[in-house]
Write a protein that holds these residues in place. Sequence first.
Motif, PDB file in Angstrom:
ATOM      1  N   PHE A  67       0.865  -1.176   0.000  1.00 56.26           N
ATOM      2  CA  PHE A  67       0.000   0.000   0.000  1.00 56.26           C
ATOM      3  C   PHE A  67       0.906   1.231   0.000  1.00 56.26           C
ATOM      4  O   PHE A  67       1.364   1.671   1.064  1.00 56.26           O
ATOM      5  CB  PHE A  67      -0.910   0.002   1.230  1.00 56.26           C
ATOM      6  CG  PHE A  67      -1.912  -1.116   1.237  1.00 56.26           C
ATOM      7  CD1 PHE A  67      -3.210  -0.906   0.782  1.00 56.26           C
ATOM      8  CD2 PHE A  67      -1.566  -2.384   1.683  1.00 56.26           C
ATOM      9  CE1 PHE A  67      -4.141  -1.933   0.781  1.00 56.26           C
ATOM     10  CE2 PHE A  67      -2.483  -3.420   1.685  1.00 56.26           C
ATOM     11  CZ  PHE A  67      -3.778  -3.191   1.220  1.00 56.26           C
ATOM     12  N   LYS A 235      -7.294  -0.284   3.191  1.00 61.84           N
ATOM     13  CA  LYS A 235      -7.624   0.782   2.247  1.00 61.84           C
ATOM     14  C   LYS A 235      -8.307   1.955   2.949  1.00 61.84           C
ATOM     15  O   LYS A 235      -8.005   3.121   2.673  1.00 61.84           O
ATOM     16  CB  LYS A 235      -8.515   0.243   1.127  1.00 61.84           C
ATOM     17  CG  LYS A 235      -7.795  -0.673   0.151  1.00 61.84           C
ATOM     18  CD  LYS A 235      -8.726  -1.081  -0.971  1.00 61.84           C
ATOM     19  CE  LYS A 235      -8.001  -1.954  -1.999  1.00 61.84           C
ATOM     20  NZ  LYS A 235      -8.890  -2.344  -3.116  1.00 61.84           N
ATOM     21  N   ARG A 238      -5.745   3.781   5.275  1.00 59.03           N
ATOM     22  CA  ARG A 238      -4.828   4.630   4.510  1.00 59.03           C
ATOM     23  C   ARG A 238      -5.523   5.916   4.070  1.00 59.03           C
ATOM     24  O   ARG A 238      -4.941   7.003   4.168  1.00 59.03           O
ATOM     25  CB  ARG A 238      -4.290   3.877   3.300  1.00 59.03           C
ATOM     26  CG  ARG A 238      -3.340   4.707   2.442  1.00 59.03           C
ATOM     27  CD  ARG A 238      -2.739   3.923   1.296  1.00 59.03           C
ATOM     28  NE  ARG A 238      -3.745   3.351   0.412  1.00 59.03           N
ATOM     29  CZ  ARG A 238      -3.464   2.685  -0.711  1.00 59.03           C
ATOM     30  NH1 ARG A 238      -2.198   2.499  -1.074  1.00 59.03           N
ATOM     31  NH2 ARG A 238      -4.428   2.190  -1.456  1.00 59.03           N
ATOM     32  N   LYS A 239      -6.744   5.827   3.608  1.00 57.56           N
ATOM     33  CA  LYS A 239      -7.469   6.998   3.134  1.00 57.56           C
ATOM     34  C   LYS A 239      -7.723   7.987   4.268  1.00 57.56           C
ATOM     35  O   LYS A 239      -7.439   9.184   4.142  1.00 57.56           O
ATOM     36  CB  LYS A 239      -8.793   6.581   2.491  1.00 57.56           C
ATOM     37  CG  LYS A 239      -9.694   7.750   2.081  1.00 57.56           C
ATOM     38  CD  LYS A 239      -9.060   8.623   1.012  1.00 57.56           C
ATOM     39  CE  LYS A 239     -10.035   9.701   0.553  1.00 57.56           C
ATOM     40  NZ  LYS A 239      -9.448  10.576  -0.489  1.00 57.56           N
ATOM     41  N   LEU A 244      -3.424   8.418   1.003  1.00 55.21           N
ATOM     42  CA  LEU A 244      -3.802   7.874  -0.294  1.00 55.21           C
ATOM     43  C   LEU A 244      -3.453   8.890  -1.384  1.00 55.21           C
ATOM     44  O   LEU A 244      -4.046   9.962  -1.473  1.00 55.21           O
ATOM     45  CB  LEU A 244      -5.296   7.552  -0.331  1.00 55.21           C
ATOM     46  CG  LEU A 244      -5.829   7.016  -1.657  1.00 55.21           C
ATOM     47  CD1 LEU A 244      -5.201   5.661  -1.992  1.00 55.21           C
ATOM     48  CD2 LEU A 244      -7.348   6.913  -1.632  1.00 55.21           C
TER      49      LEU A 244
END
Length: 353
Positions: A67, A235, A238-239, A244
């Motif tokens: 990532f 995901k 991270r956002k 991101l």
Amino acid sequence: MKTDAVRHHDPDVRGFASDNYAGAHPEILAALALANGGHQVAYGEDAYTDHLQRLIHSHFGQHAEAFPVFNGTGANVVALQALTDRWGAVIAAETAHINVDEGGAPERMAGLKLLTVPTPDGKLTPELIDRQAFGWDDEHRAMPQVVSITQNTELGTVYTPDEIRAICAHAHSHGMKVHLDGSRIANAAASLDVPMRTFTNAVGVDILSFGGTKNGMLFGEAVVVLNPDAVRQMKHVRKMSMQLASKMRFVSVQLEALLTRDLWLRNARHANAMAQRLAEGVRQMDGVEILHAVQANAVFARLPHDVSERLQKRYRFYFWDEPAGDVRWMCAFDTTEEDVDGFLLALKEEMAR
């Protein structure tokens, strides 16, 4: 193509303050140019991020997933947040970067508690971990859920694969997970002369912060999930952690260039070799003491305070413990033998004054 850009620095100025001071490796800059032009899907659905996953598999196994993120603090915050509950705590060495150099970001942004342990060489052991590994049912204490180690450590020392295996086995026996801060993981692998998997997924590490900026990249790092069962909703984490990248191809292509044709290893081996050259020269000088084993690209030394202050006017570097006279000298992928020899000559001259 003409440009109005003006160079505002002297490219001949060298220093030993940090491997972050170095520029980007030419192969990295070439990769960025290669990835430019045309349109690619944003937010990681591009061809470069897709190909990066296959490279990650070759280094860390088929279950690994990368990532990409913007920076090292972001990588650590995202990784630790994905491993902990709101009531969770992370056991780390007192000298760990997450404790000393990240402005409280793991605690403020990830909402976790750091439980630190003093260590003589920056390295945790099962016995040292046990100083904080207790109180899981005590509602008055943050629950230890993760052990975080740094490879190589902030003191330039390197864990052996067996040492990390013992840490992972001990942490897992208590129901804890293991995070490895690998901002200089390439230097550790070069020092040990083993593949990175040998001291990560092969010995039980659950998640890894993979460093690139200190090893020739322009910007960017990656969180590498080694054990998918250990993390949750990477995901989303991270956002919401603001890591991101919309144009992620420009982070991923750098990681691709680093991991292809062993650029990561070539750069790290060179930086380590320059640190050894520096240490060998320092050992021949009376009045200068090397404080820790030189196992990667850092040399920690103790010398008279006034000598350091004069030397800093000629070469940039940092005090590590200024009252004690302790300093840190870092070598990078672009440090040359001439850089090292010039620094040693300057040190010798200042010591003689």
